[in-house]
Design a protein around this motif. Sequence first.
Motif, PDB file in Angstrom:
ATOM      1  N   LEU A  43       4.780  39.549   5.208  1.00  0.00           N
ATOM      2  CA  LEU A  43       5.279  39.988   3.902  1.00  0.00           C
ATOM      3  C   LEU A  43       6.797  40.048   3.961  1.00  0.00           C
ATOM      4  O   LEU A  43       7.369  40.808   4.743  1.00  0.00           O
ATOM      5  CB  LEU A  43       4.688  41.360   3.547  1.00  0.00           C
ATOM      6  CG  LEU A  43       5.166  41.997   2.249  1.00  0.00           C
ATOM      7  CD1 LEU A  43       4.790  41.134   1.054  1.00  0.00           C
ATOM      8  CD2 LEU A  43       4.584  43.397   2.097  1.00  0.00           C
ATOM      9  N   ASN A  44       7.463  39.270   3.131  1.00  0.00           N
ATOM     10  CA  ASN A  44       8.911  39.098   3.237  1.00  0.00           C
ATOM     11  C   ASN A  44       9.726  40.159   2.504  1.00  0.00           C
ATOM     12  O   ASN A  44      10.955  40.135   2.545  1.00  0.00           O
ATOM     13  CB  ASN A  44       9.297  37.726   2.691  1.00  0.00           C
ATOM     14  CG  ASN A  44       8.884  37.539   1.235  1.00  0.00           C
ATOM     15  OD1 ASN A  44       7.869  38.066   0.793  1.00  0.00           O
ATOM     16  ND2 ASN A  44       9.660  36.785   0.483  1.00  0.00           N
ATOM     17  N   LYS A  45       9.086  41.129   1.843  1.00  0.00           N
ATOM     18  CA  LYS A  45       9.835  42.050   0.975  1.00  0.00           C
ATOM     19  C   LYS A  45      10.088  43.423   1.584  1.00  0.00           C
ATOM     20  O   LYS A  45      11.095  44.048   1.310  1.00  0.00           O
ATOM     21  CB  LYS A  45       9.090  42.220  -0.348  1.00  0.00           C
ATOM     22  CG  LYS A  45       9.008  40.955  -1.181  1.00  0.00           C
ATOM     23  CD  LYS A  45       8.242  41.212  -2.470  1.00  0.00           C
ATOM     24  CE  LYS A  45       8.132  39.941  -3.305  1.00  0.00           C
ATOM     25  NZ  LYS A  45       7.349  40.159  -4.541  1.00  0.00           N
ATOM     26  N   ALA A  46       9.144  43.943   2.334  1.00  0.00           N
ATOM     27  CA  ALA A  46       9.262  45.312   2.848  1.00  0.00           C
ATOM     28  C   ALA A  46      10.152  45.330   4.092  1.00  0.00           C
ATOM     29  O   ALA A  46      10.144  44.392   4.884  1.00  0.00           O
ATOM     30  CB  ALA A  46       7.877  45.862   3.178  1.00  0.00           C
ATOM     31  N   GLN A  50      -4.360  45.459  -0.178  1.00  0.00           N
ATOM     32  CA  GLN A  50      -5.405  45.659  -1.181  1.00  0.00           C
ATOM     33  C   GLN A  50      -5.817  44.320  -1.773  1.00  0.00           C
ATOM     34  O   GLN A  50      -6.998  44.065  -2.039  1.00  0.00           O
ATOM     35  CB  GLN A  50      -4.899  46.582  -2.302  1.00  0.00           C
ATOM     36  CG  GLN A  50      -5.954  46.988  -3.311  1.00  0.00           C
ATOM     37  CD  GLN A  50      -6.842  48.118  -2.818  1.00  0.00           C
ATOM     38  OE1 GLN A  50      -6.348  49.172  -2.438  1.00  0.00           O
ATOM     39  NE2 GLN A  50      -8.140  47.902  -2.811  1.00  0.00           N
ATOM     40  N   SER A  51      -4.849  43.424  -1.934  1.00  0.00           N
ATOM     41  CA  SER A  51      -5.118  42.106  -2.528  1.00  0.00           C
ATOM     42  C   SER A  51      -5.705  41.111  -1.537  1.00  0.00           C
ATOM     43  O   SER A  51      -6.641  40.377  -1.853  1.00  0.00           O
ATOM     44  CB  SER A  51      -3.820  41.519  -3.108  1.00  0.00           C
ATOM     45  OG  SER A  51      -3.303  42.349  -4.122  1.00  0.00           O
ATOM     46  N   ASN A  52      -5.158  41.088  -0.301  1.00  0.00           N
ATOM     47  CA  ASN A  52      -5.503  40.010   0.626  1.00  0.00           C
ATOM     48  C   ASN A  52      -6.418  40.423   1.772  1.00  0.00           C
ATOM     49  O   ASN A  52      -6.978  39.552   2.454  1.00  0.00           O
ATOM     50  CB  ASN A  52      -4.225  39.390   1.201  1.00  0.00           C
ATOM     51  CG  ASN A  52      -3.414  38.679   0.140  1.00  0.00           C
ATOM     52  OD1 ASN A  52      -3.965  38.075  -0.779  1.00  0.00           O
ATOM     53  ND2 ASN A  52      -2.101  38.761   0.227  1.00  0.00           N
ATOM     54  N   ASN A  53      -6.531  41.728   2.032  1.00  0.00           N
ATOM     55  CA  ASN A  53      -7.469  42.226   3.041  1.00  0.00           C
ATOM     56  C   ASN A  53      -7.286  41.541   4.401  1.00  0.00           C
ATOM     57  O   ASN A  53      -8.253  41.211   5.090  1.00  0.00           O
ATOM     58  CB  ASN A  53      -8.914  42.038   2.552  1.00  0.00           C
ATOM     59  CG  ASN A  53      -9.921  42.783   3.416  1.00  0.00           C
ATOM     60  OD1 ASN A  53      -9.641  43.856   3.931  1.00  0.00           O
ATOM     61  ND2 ASN A  53     -11.085  42.203   3.596  1.00  0.00           N
ATOM     62  N   ILE A  96       3.203  47.369   1.027  1.00  0.00           N
ATOM     63  CA  ILE A  96       2.168  47.027   2.008  1.00  0.00           C
ATOM     64  C   ILE A  96       0.780  47.325   1.459  1.00  0.00           C
ATOM     65  O   ILE A  96      -0.148  46.507   1.579  1.00  0.00           O
ATOM     66  CB  ILE A  96       2.419  47.789   3.325  1.00  0.00           C
ATOM     67  CG1 ILE A  96       3.598  47.156   4.075  1.00  0.00           C
ATOM     68  CG2 ILE A  96       1.169  47.796   4.204  1.00  0.00           C
ATOM     69  CD1 ILE A  96       4.032  47.919   5.305  1.00  0.00           C
ATOM     70  N   LEU A  97       0.621  48.482   0.859  1.00  0.00           N
ATOM     71  CA  LEU A  97      -0.683  48.851   0.301  1.00  0.00           C
ATOM     72  C   LEU A  97      -1.135  47.876  -0.772  1.00  0.00           C
ATOM     73  O   LEU A  97      -2.305  47.478  -0.815  1.00  0.00           O
ATOM     74  CB  LEU A  97      -0.621  50.280  -0.258  1.00  0.00           C
ATOM     75  CG  LEU A  97      -0.665  51.406   0.779  1.00  0.00           C
ATOM     76  CD1 LEU A  97      -0.168  52.715   0.179  1.00  0.00           C
ATOM     77  CD2 LEU A  97      -2.083  51.585   1.323  1.00  0.00           C
ATOM     78  N   GLU A  98      -0.215  47.479  -1.639  1.00  0.00           N
ATOM     79  CA  GLU A  98      -0.557  46.514  -2.682  1.00  0.00           C
ATOM     80  C   GLU A  98      -0.985  45.184  -2.073  1.00  0.00           C
ATOM     81  O   GLU A  98      -1.923  44.541  -2.541  1.00  0.00           O
ATOM     82  CB  GLU A  98       0.648  46.307  -3.606  1.00  0.00           C
ATOM     83  CG  GLU A  98       0.967  47.523  -4.480  1.00  0.00           C
ATOM     84  CD  GLU A  98       2.250  47.337  -5.271  1.00  0.00           C
ATOM     85  OE1 GLU A  98       2.934  46.301  -5.051  1.00  0.00           O
ATOM     86  OE2 GLU A  98       2.579  48.215  -6.083  1.00  0.00           O
TER      87      GLU A  98
END
Length: 352
Positions: free
Chosen positions: A219-222, A112-115, A107-109
Amino acid sequence: MNKVRVKIDIIIPVYNCEQYLDRCMRSLLGQKMQDCLRFILVDDGSSDGSGDKIDWYERKYDNVEAVHKKNGGVSSARNAGLKLVENDYFSFVDPDDWVSDSYFELILEEIQSNNVDILMTPYIGKYEDKEMKNLFLGDEKLLFNKFETKNKVLRRLYGLKGSELEHPLSIDNISTVWAKVYKSKKYKKIKFVNTSEVSSEDLWFNINCFANDDTSEYLNKAFYIYYKENNSSLVHTYDPNIFNEYINLYNYMKKFIISEKLSSEFFDALNNRIVLNELIMLRSIWLSNTSLYNKKLKIHNLLNKSIYRKAFARFPLKKLPLKYRFFYWACKKKNSILIMLLLPLGESLKKK
């Protein structure tokens, strides 16, 4: 020049959950990038050892803050946590749930990228002997602009339409405040309404948030793990005022459509929600600690409420899968005997 790292406050409302709390906190304190995470534990007047336990975590970990308050319910506890939010984003975790190993790292990554203003993640419904993965917006990452957030995500919060009705039990898959991360400067002043006033306080909070959203992401991964075997949780307890609480919710939602000048699709979705949510109230009656006669009387009274006669008149019953079509047909026909036969069957099939 290094980019400033995003930080998240995680609010955990705690009430008589001593047996689950360590599992939850192990998953949170085991996350990487602990310097970007702050945990706000709000004891909502617990009568077991939960209060002492959160004090222990505060003493042991620098990024844990413990708060104690009189019992006021989960909405009150979350609001108390929101007052303490200091970081860029905030999130919620229920104390009987936990998160996957890399949950907040991913989530942080991403933020951080998409704001983005709000980030959503899938979750896993965890039974003692089974897991059910819920990729409620699919298996691909999705980014939504302001228009898409309003017409796809916000509309989906209101209810199901068209082909979505093929999965009627998915109606609230997107409604929870856990498994989401919110931008603090936009949303920390939005308050939860008490559950005694409006049912599904999570849904109403999210409607207010997503209506003011410029960008959102799925986000489909977390994965957040939602524990479905805690029989003391609100979803497993009988609420005698549940009908009035839902009526209040529907009235709020109708007024919101008008004030925000939303399209007629929102009224259609809300109408479908009114029909589908009848199952929640019928199930609450069936699980109540009262006689079969009283259950039948309460079910009969609920089925005969005028709100359902009006909602069924516009509801596309044929869009439902056969087994659900049969159940809601019985609701439409106000057949309380048949409903009483179907409800326990539904409980036995719930995990499937």
